[in-house]
Design a protein around this motif. Structure first.
Motif, PDB file in Angstrom:
ATOM      1  N   TYR A  89      -1.562   2.156  -3.696  1.00 36.34           N
ATOM      2  CA  TYR A  89      -1.826   3.491  -3.143  1.00 36.34           C
ATOM      3  C   TYR A  89      -3.331   3.751  -3.071  1.00 36.34           C
ATOM      4  N   LYS A  90      -4.048   3.353  -4.111  1.00 38.79           N
ATOM      5  CA  LYS A  90      -5.498   3.568  -4.123  1.00 38.79           C
ATOM      6  C   LYS A  90      -6.192   2.724  -3.040  1.00 38.79           C
ATOM      7  N   LEU A  91      -5.689   1.519  -2.846  1.00 40.83           N
ATOM      8  CA  LEU A  91      -6.238   0.687  -1.777  1.00 40.83           C
ATOM      9  C   LEU A  91      -6.007   1.321  -0.412  1.00 40.83           C
ATOM     10  N   VAL A  92      -4.799   1.819  -0.195  1.00 43.68           N
ATOM     11  CA  VAL A  92      -4.462   2.440   1.088  1.00 43.68           C
ATOM     12  C   VAL A  92      -5.336   3.659   1.344  1.00 43.68           C
ATOM     13  N   ALA A  93      -5.667   4.375   0.296  1.00 40.54           N
ATOM     14  CA  ALA A  93      -6.496   5.576   0.445  1.00 40.54           C
ATOM     15  C   ALA A  93      -7.890   5.243   0.977  1.00 40.54           C
ATOM     16  N   THR A  94      -8.326   3.985   0.785  1.00 35.48           N
ATOM     17  CA  THR A  94      -9.664   3.574   1.241  1.00 35.48           C
ATOM     18  C   THR A  94      -9.614   2.767   2.539  1.00 35.48           C
ATOM     19  N   LEU A 117       2.225   7.549   3.371  1.00 30.91           N
ATOM     20  CA  LEU A 117       0.893   6.952   3.353  1.00 30.91           C
ATOM     21  C   LEU A 117      -0.081   7.677   4.269  1.00 30.91           C
ATOM     22  N   MET A 118       0.410   8.255   5.360  1.00 29.98           N
ATOM     23  CA  MET A 118      -0.491   8.981   6.246  1.00 29.98           C
ATOM     24  C   MET A 118      -0.828  10.364   5.689  1.00 29.98           C
ATOM     25  N   LYS A 119       0.008  10.845   4.776  1.00 30.52           N
ATOM     26  CA  LYS A 119      -0.344  12.056   4.030  1.00 30.52           C
ATOM     27  C   LYS A 119      -1.441  11.737   3.020  1.00 30.52           C
ATOM     28  N   LEU A 120      -1.323  10.558   2.382  1.00 29.67           N
ATOM     29  CA  LEU A 120      -2.336  10.108   1.431  1.00 29.67           C
ATOM     30  C   LEU A 120      -3.673   9.858   2.121  1.00 29.67           C
ATOM     31  N   ASN A 121      -3.619   9.277   3.327  1.00 32.42           N
ATOM     32  CA  ASN A 121      -4.827   8.935   4.083  1.00 32.42           C
ATOM     33  C   ASN A 121      -4.620   9.358   5.530  1.00 32.42           C
ATOM     34  N   VAL A 125      -4.347   4.044  10.203  1.00 33.05           N
ATOM     35  CA  VAL A 125      -3.524   3.423  11.247  1.00 33.05           C
ATOM     36  C   VAL A 125      -2.428   2.656  10.517  1.00 33.05           C
ATOM     37  N   TYR A 126      -1.203   3.121  10.658  1.00 28.65           N
ATOM     38  CA  TYR A 126      -0.054   2.530   9.966  1.00 28.65           C
ATOM     39  C   TYR A 126       0.718   1.686  10.976  1.00 28.65           C
ATOM     40  N   GLY A 198      -5.059   9.786  12.122  1.00 31.36           N
ATOM     41  CA  GLY A 198      -4.351   8.535  11.926  1.00 31.36           C
ATOM     42  C   GLY A 198      -3.280   8.334  12.985  1.00 31.36           C
ATOM     43  N   GLN A 199      -2.829   7.092  13.106  1.00 34.87           N
ATOM     44  CA  GLN A 199      -1.860   6.746  14.143  1.00 34.87           C
ATOM     45  C   GLN A 199      -0.756   5.877  13.559  1.00 34.87           C
TER      46      GLN A 199
END
Length: 396
Positions: A89-94, A117-121, A125-126, A198-199
């Motif tokens: 999760y922390k990696l995805v945030a960056t 994940l798009m709420k987190l970041n 781009v997911y 994000g997309q």
């Protein structure tokens, strides 16, 4: 240090968290890595299965893995463990991009679905690389290259041409879908730069391959009320193959009206040059089996050298056949430096093909694919995890 920090790749500064495995996803992320993105490959403790597919010098760096994983960093996380999942999760945030090839049901259970994940970041781009698109009857089903080749019509097309349904002798569905994935991700990055948002990008193998296949084969069904056939006759002809000569085979491709007229005239067959069956592209398409069979009866009368020289003179596309063993010695590929060698710390040599796309002013020095978990500590330290937290993940 980011492995691309001192390089000038087109995607320098783009961080990709890659949960994909085997070929489909890794080939897509390889393209991004070759353009300079920092691709962080997240692997389970036993690693991507392709690490052990084929011969190897060092265990875990087998040949199939080598083909699609250069220029990446490897981080081992066991997503069944809370600490490891929290680290992800922390990696995805960056990150700029998160990509996976896991069935959506499993991702939702892990809290790795697009909404979470798009709420987190919000700028993420997911990219979801699926076998089948969401909302369809096959959504969520597993998929591999062979099954997609069969379902999308490839095996049937080969059967129509040869009499036996077969898969293409290359991982066509995985690799073609990977190209769709790479350009879809790049398009989403461009839109995010324009909108700041994000997309979500979905790349389904099945739809990708059907779209790819029907570029020419939808054919008469582009005109649904005209009662025309589906399938492009020229490429379905059983005679569409290298032409036999008196001493081998050539790949000769007269295509335009001018090509065929020059070809027939040069061999003294003005009757064929003027024949209604072959005069226009429409007529040739309708008589393609007859044309190709007749042409091979002609090419059999002379040598490879004769036809290569004649076609070059007439400016008709022609080549000899390369075996896959010939490619590394092909003079053109040597001239453009398609094959590159990289040595490891023990001076073992590995050979790769570089990215065939050249972008002026953009360069990334090729690096060997990572050993399993090689960059775990480095990457987790970069996102602020303490030594104790990192140790608890590494020493599981």
């Amino acid at each position: 240090m980011n492995m691309q920090e001192n390089e000038d790749g087109a995607l320098r500064g783009i961080k990709v968290i890659d949960l994909t495995t085997i070929i489909f996803g890794p080939y897509a992320s390889l393209i991004l890595a070759d353009y300079g993105a920092d691709v962080i490959k997240i692997e389970a403790p036993n690693g991507d299965s392709t690490r052990n597919t084929g011969p190897c010098i060092e265990k875990g760096l087998s040949t199939l893995f080598l083909g699609v994983n250069r220029n990446k960093r490897s981080v081992v996380l066991d997503l069944k463990r809370k600490n490891d999942l929290d680290a992800l999760y922390k990696l995805v945030a960056t990150a700029d991009v998160f990509m996976h090839s896991i069935r959506p049901q499993k991702m939702e259970k892990l809290g790795l679905d697009p909404k979470s994940l798009m709420k987190l970041n919000p700028k993420l781009v997911y990219a979801a690389l699926h076998g089948f698109g969401n909302g369809g009857s096959y959504a969520g089903q597993p998929a591999y290259d062979d099954t997609i080749q069969g379902l999308s019509g490839i095996a049937d097309l080969v059967g129509q041409q040869t009499g036996t349904p077969r898969y293409l002798p290359t991982i066509a569905a995985d690799k073609t879908s990977a190209l769709f994935a790479a350009h879809g991700i790049l398009a989403a990055i461009i839109k995010r730069q324009r909108t700041g948002q994000g997309q979500f990008v979905e790349i389904p193998m099945y739809e990708s391959m059907v779209s790819y296949l029907l570029v020419e084969h939808l054919y008469g069904h582009h005109l649904p009320e005209a009662n025309e056939q589906i399938g492009y006759p020229r490429v379905l002809s059983k005679w569409r193959k290298p032409y036999a000569t008196s001493d081998g085979y050539i790949c000769m491709m007269p295509y335009t009206d001018a090509h065929w007229k020059k070809f027939f005239s040069a061999i003294g067959r003005k009757d064929l040059a003027d024949a209604d069956d072959f005069k226009t592209i429409s007529a040739r398409t309708s008589n393609i089996d007859k044309l190709y069979e007749l042409t091979e009866s002609i090419t059999k009368q002379e040598t490879n050298k004769f036809w290569l020289e004649l076609c070059h003179k007439l400016e008709i596309p022609v080549t000899p056949i390369n075996s896959i063993k010939d490619l590394e010695q092909d003079r053109h590929l040597q001239d453009v430096g398609l094959f590159i060698d990289i040595k490891d710390e023990q001076s073992n040599k590995y050979t790769f093909t570089r990215n065939p796309v050249l972008i002026k002013g953009s360069s990334v020095k090729a690096k060997l694919p990572p050993k399993l978990g090689e960059h775990t500590a480095e990457v987790l330290r970069d996102i602020g995890l303490s030594k104790e937290e990192i140790d608890s993940i590494i020493n599981r």
